[in-house]
Design a protein around this motif. Structure first.
Motif, PDB file in Angstrom:
ATOM      1  N   VAL A 180      -3.729   6.511   3.096  1.00  0.00           N
ATOM      2  CA  VAL A 180      -3.047   5.222   2.998  1.00  0.00           C
ATOM      3  C   VAL A 180      -2.754   4.679   4.392  1.00  0.00           C
ATOM      4  O   VAL A 180      -2.414   5.424   5.309  1.00  0.00           O
ATOM      5  N   LEU A 219      -5.281   1.702   0.393  1.00  0.00           N
ATOM      6  CA  LEU A 219      -5.020   3.027  -0.157  1.00  0.00           C
ATOM      7  C   LEU A 219      -6.289   3.482  -0.857  1.00  0.00           C
ATOM      8  O   LEU A 219      -6.880   2.726  -1.634  1.00  0.00           O
ATOM      9  N   ALA A 234       1.091   4.160  -2.841  1.00  0.00           N
ATOM     10  CA  ALA A 234       0.899   5.577  -2.486  1.00  0.00           C
ATOM     11  C   ALA A 234       2.056   6.427  -3.000  1.00  0.00           C
ATOM     12  O   ALA A 234       1.844   7.550  -3.501  1.00  0.00           O
ATOM     13  N   THR A 262       0.820  -1.209   0.000  1.00  0.00           N
ATOM     14  CA  THR A 262       0.000   0.000   0.000  1.00  0.00           C
ATOM     15  C   THR A 262       0.858   1.264   0.000  1.00  0.00           C
ATOM     16  O   THR A 262       0.525   2.242  -0.689  1.00  0.00           O
TER      17      THR A 262
END
Length: 341
Positions: A256, A261, A135, A131
């Motif tokens: 996030v 996210l 991001a 994640t």
């Protein structure tokens, strides 16, 4: 280097055991020796893993073993001296975070690496979490436009009485929740947003005597983005450490965490959602989380190919500077500006 690389592990606590298990499961890696001061720990290793040489003194291990890579997974206060011994011996090393107990403690290692470049890596494992990697891609794409504001936190339900062990003693850990846990969040913020120009911090030691249990900080980055960091190991209802970062831009926002996210676009007026299971691409062996396997594979690749890891002691030193600045700001009750970082 096509053959296995021989690895030594210094410090057989939680992270030493974790990395030993992962490394021995990977093609191209062989944990050849471990060093640990406590015989209570060494004894079962000798019994259960007779192929691994054991030492009570890591210098004996460095001198007697033909090692291609060393992992430093000791209490923080030992990190920089051991890393310097690796540099002096010309052996690549991986060191768990944080780099040291203070900026001053880290400076001899930084100078040593400059004089004798050695492949190395710091254990800021959040760089390998699906994640957070996604991001980073979103932020770098510019889809949010100019970034305006961020808010971030890292919490875990760990301490609700006086803590025991080296992590709760400033001389061995460098500090409390910020140094031993929140440094991961500081590292992510620097990775996402770049260099820092101003820090203001506040700390609270409610359960601990020598270190802090709560940290709240304002951080201003050189590009003008400002926002907040909040860290505690004494917040209820967080079984595992949980990071959350919210970023607002001129064209949208993102949120996030370790698990998801979500990205909002003003143009489409909708959220795009990504869960960690959607982003997951698998690892050879999962022990403690796929990010640890990924960072170990990355370290092995760097050593085999003789290339920089891209996440080294210089990156860790930037984190150390911000951590120290938060502590200093909290102590003098004033902001710390760029020339003091």
């Amino acid at each position: 280097m096509d053959e296995n690389i021989n690895i030594g592990i210094i410090g057989m606590g939680k992270m030493g055991i974790l990395h030993t298990g992962i490394l021995n499961s990977l093609d191209g890696a062989n944990v050849k020796a471990v060093a640990e001061k406590q015989n209570l720990v060494l004894k079962p290793i000798k019994q259960l893993l007779p192929a691994i040489s054991t030492y009570s003194d890591y210098l004996d291990m460095i001198q007697n073993e033909d090692l291609d890579l060393i992992y430093i997974t000791t209490p923080t206060s030992f990190h920089t001296n051991i890393a310097l011994d690796c540099v002096d011996s010309g052996i690549p090393f991986f060191v768990e975070k944080p780099l040291g107990i203070s900026v001053d403690n880290c400076k001899p290692l930084i100078e040593g690496i400059k004089q004798k470049p050695t492949i190395n890596m710091i254990g800021y494992s959040m760089h390998f979490v699906d994640t957070f990697r996604k991001a980073k891609d979103v932020l770098d794409s510019g889809v949010l436009g100019d970034l305006i504001y961020f808010n971030s936190s890292m919490y875990v339900s760990q301490l609700f009485s006086k803590g025991k062990g080296w992590r709760y003693k400033k001389e061995t850990s460098g500090g409390g929740v910020l140094s031993t846990l929140g440094a991961h969040l500081v590292d992510l913020l620097i990775w996402f947003f770049g260099d820092v120009s101003l820090v203001e911090g506040h700390t609270n030691s409610y359960y601990s005597k020598d270190v802090e249990d709560f940290v709240h900080s304002y951080i201003l980055f050189k590009d003008g983005l400002g926002g907040y960091l909040d860290v505690s190991w004494s917040v209820r209802n967080y079984r595992l450490p949980e990071i959350k970062i919210e970023v607002h831009g001129e064209k949208g926002m993102l949120v996030v965490s370790d698990d998801y996210l979500k990205v909002y676009s003003d143009q489409g007026a909708k959220w795009n959602m990504y869960y960690k299971q959607d982003l997951y691409d698998g690892v050879d062996f999962d022990l403690g989380g796929p990010e640890y396997t990924r960072e170990d594979k990355h370290m092995i690749k760097s050593v085999k190919e003789g290339i920089d890891s891209g996440l080294d002691v210089f990156d860790a030193f930037k984190v150390q500077k911000v951590v120290d600045a938060i502590y200093k700001s909290a102590s003098i009750k004033s902001a710390i500006e760029e020339d003091e970082l």
